[in-house]
Scaffold this motif. Structure first.
Motif, mmCIF file in Angstrom:
data_model
loop_
_atom_site.group_PDB
_atom_site.id
_atom_site.type_symbol
_atom_site.label_atom_id
_atom_site.label_comp_id
_atom_site.label_asym_id
_atom_site.label_seq_id
_atom_site.Cartn_x
_atom_site.Cartn_y
_atom_site.Cartn_z
ATOM 1 N N LYS A 103 0.802 -1.224 0.000
ATOM 2 C CA LYS A 103 0.000 0.000 0.000
ATOM 3 C C LYS A 103 0.832 1.269 0.000
ATOM 4 N N ARG A 104 2.096 1.206 0.375
ATOM 5 C CA ARG A 104 2.927 2.408 0.396
ATOM 6 C C ARG A 104 3.628 2.673 -0.935
ATOM 7 N N ASP A 105 3.539 1.743 -1.872
ATOM 8 C CA ASP A 105 4.148 1.947 -3.189
ATOM 9 C C ASP A 105 3.254 2.846 -4.036
ATOM 10 N N ALA A 106 3.808 3.392 -5.118
ATOM 11 C CA ALA A 106 3.132 4.457 -5.872
ATOM 12 C C ALA A 106 2.223 3.982 -7.007
ATOM 13 N N LYS A 109 -4.067 1.997 -7.309
ATOM 14 C CA LYS A 109 -4.687 0.975 -6.465
ATOM 15 C C LYS A 109 -6.173 1.230 -6.315
ATOM 16 N N GLU A 111 -8.964 0.425 -3.170
ATOM 17 C CA GLU A 111 -9.000 0.025 -1.762
ATOM 18 C C GLU A 111 -10.238 -0.810 -1.480
ATOM 19 N N ILE A 122 -7.887 4.288 3.652
ATOM 20 C CA ILE A 122 -6.530 4.619 3.221
ATOM 21 C C ILE A 122 -6.599 5.721 2.169
ATOM 22 N N ALA A 123 -7.631 5.655 1.320
ATOM 23 C CA ALA A 123 -7.794 6.587 0.199
ATOM 24 C C ALA A 123 -7.827 8.044 0.635
ATOM 25 N N ASP A 125 -5.991 9.695 2.494
ATOM 26 C CA ASP A 125 -4.667 10.316 2.566
ATOM 27 C C ASP A 125 -3.710 9.828 1.484
ATOM 28 N N ASP A 126 -4.207 9.072 0.506
ATOM 29 C CA ASP A 126 -3.310 8.479 -0.479
ATOM 30 C C ASP A 126 -3.865 8.653 -1.891
ATOM 31 N N SER A 128 -2.663 7.687 -4.630
ATOM 32 C CA SER A 128 -2.458 6.526 -5.510
ATOM 33 C C SER A 128 -3.631 5.549 -5.432
ATOM 34 N N VAL A 129 -4.492 5.709 -4.425
ATOM 35 C CA VAL A 129 -5.727 4.922 -4.347
ATOM 36 C C VAL A 129 -6.739 5.629 -5.231
#
Length: 163
Positions: A103-106, A109, A111, A122-123, A125-126, A128-129
């Motif tokens: 989940k920390r890779d770029a 994704k 969720e 997670i989405a 703050d991320d 890439s999600v």
């Protein structure tokens, strides 16, 4: 190779979604491989088997081969966990690689989210999600799918990667 991840907290439905996506996408004629991150020690081998004995004796790599499948086990023996890109470089070419975890890779994704887990998205703050698949209604600035709507989720992923 095109990459797409499935992330989420424990018991969020990641593995079930992965399984359904592989079935759906391969059913459409695309070749798919998967990568699964494990947060703990795991073994695909069993005590007493020849390959297990080879590893226990100190072999760095053990390759098992039969007419049905091959398995390559690489013992890290204290070396750091390999980065995702190093692992991907070892895969044979396919149309799509679905990645569970990391989940920390770029890479992009989706969720998986189940309300019963009580975990935050997670989405939130991320970036890439790119979407969320949930069992409850979620208000977000990106697409939200029903966790069980595999066809729509597969359509979204295939559009995202250009397949």
């Amino acid at each position: 190779m095109k990459l797409y991840g499935v992330v989420g907290w424990k018991n969020a439905g990641k593995t079930g979604l992965m399984e359904r996506l592989v079935t759906e996408i391969t059913g459409r004629g695309f070749s798919v491989s998967t990568v699964k991150h494990a947060h703990h020690s795991f073994d695909v081998d069993h005590a007493g088997k020849d390959s297990f004995r080879h590893r226990e004796a100190g072999a760095s790599q053990v390759l098992l081969a039969s007419r049905n499948r091959i398995a390559l086990m690489h013992e890290l023996r204290g070396a750091p966990e390999p980065a995702l890109d190093m692992l991907l470089a070892q895969l044979a070419p396919v149309d799509l690689v679905l990645i569970e975890g990391y989940k920390r890779d770029a890479h992009p994704k989706i969720e998986a989210h189940r309300a019963v887990t009580g975990n935050p998205l997670i989405a939130s703050d991320d970036p890439s999600v790119r979407a969320v698949a949930s069992d409850v209604s979620v208000t977000l600035d990106r697409p939200v799918f029903n966790l069980d709507d595999t066809v729509l989720i597969a359509d979204f992923i295939l559009r995202e990667v250009g397949l």
